[in-house]
Design a protein around this motif. Structure first.
Motif, PDB file in Angstrom:
ATOM      1  N   PHE A 102     -20.344  22.960 -27.811  1.00 36.00           N
ATOM      2  CA  PHE A 102     -20.995  22.017 -26.903  1.00 36.00           C
ATOM      3  C   PHE A 102     -20.268  20.787 -27.670  1.00 36.00           C
ATOM      4  CE2 PHE A 102     -23.462  22.872 -31.116  1.00 36.00           C
ATOM      5  CZ  PHE A 102     -23.951  21.586 -31.617  1.00 36.00           C
ATOM      6  N   VAL A 156     -29.431  23.525 -27.570  1.00 39.59           N
ATOM      7  CA  VAL A 156     -28.340  23.504 -27.229  1.00 39.59           C
ATOM      8  C   VAL A 156     -28.427  23.507 -25.935  1.00 39.59           C
ATOM      9  CG1 VAL A 156     -25.788  24.440 -27.118  1.00 39.59           C
ATOM     10  CG2 VAL A 156     -26.788  23.998 -28.993  1.00 39.59           C
ATOM     11  N   GLY A 209     -25.147  19.874 -27.208  1.00 37.88           N
ATOM     12  CA  GLY A 209     -27.039  20.290 -28.300  1.00 37.88           C
ATOM     13  C   GLY A 209     -27.088  18.548 -28.720  1.00 37.88           C
TER      14      GLY A 209
END
Length: 85
Positions: free
Chosen positions: A14, A81, A34
């Motif tokens: 992420f 996330v 995230g």
């Protein structure tokens, strides 16, 4: 070597807000963002289903909109996330 290449496609990477601000993804590209949900940033939209909030990493901030039921652990100051486009 082969195992590492196979695992590469399974990795759940992420971006953090500062990476996304530095090199924004293409419009419509699927991404995972995230970071921490900033204090005071969670707002419920008029439809009662969509929420808006800001994810930060201490260097940059990214606005996020989410439609649906949020997990019970989703609170300001917590890690998140978010997947989307």
């Amino acid at each position: 070597m082969l195992a590492a290449w196979a695992l590469r496609s399974q990795a759940n990477y992420f971006y953090v807000p500062s990476e996304m601000a530095e090199k924004p993804p293409e419009v419509g590209q699927a991404v995972r963002l995230g970071g921490l949900v900033e204090q005071g940033s969670i707002k419920t939209m008029a439809d009662g289903v969509t929420i808006a909030f800001v994810v930060g990493d201490g260097k940059a901030r990214m606005p996020v909109r989410y439609a649906g039921i949020v997990p019970a652990l989703f609170v300001e100051g917590s890690g998140v996330v978010a997947e989307g486009r």
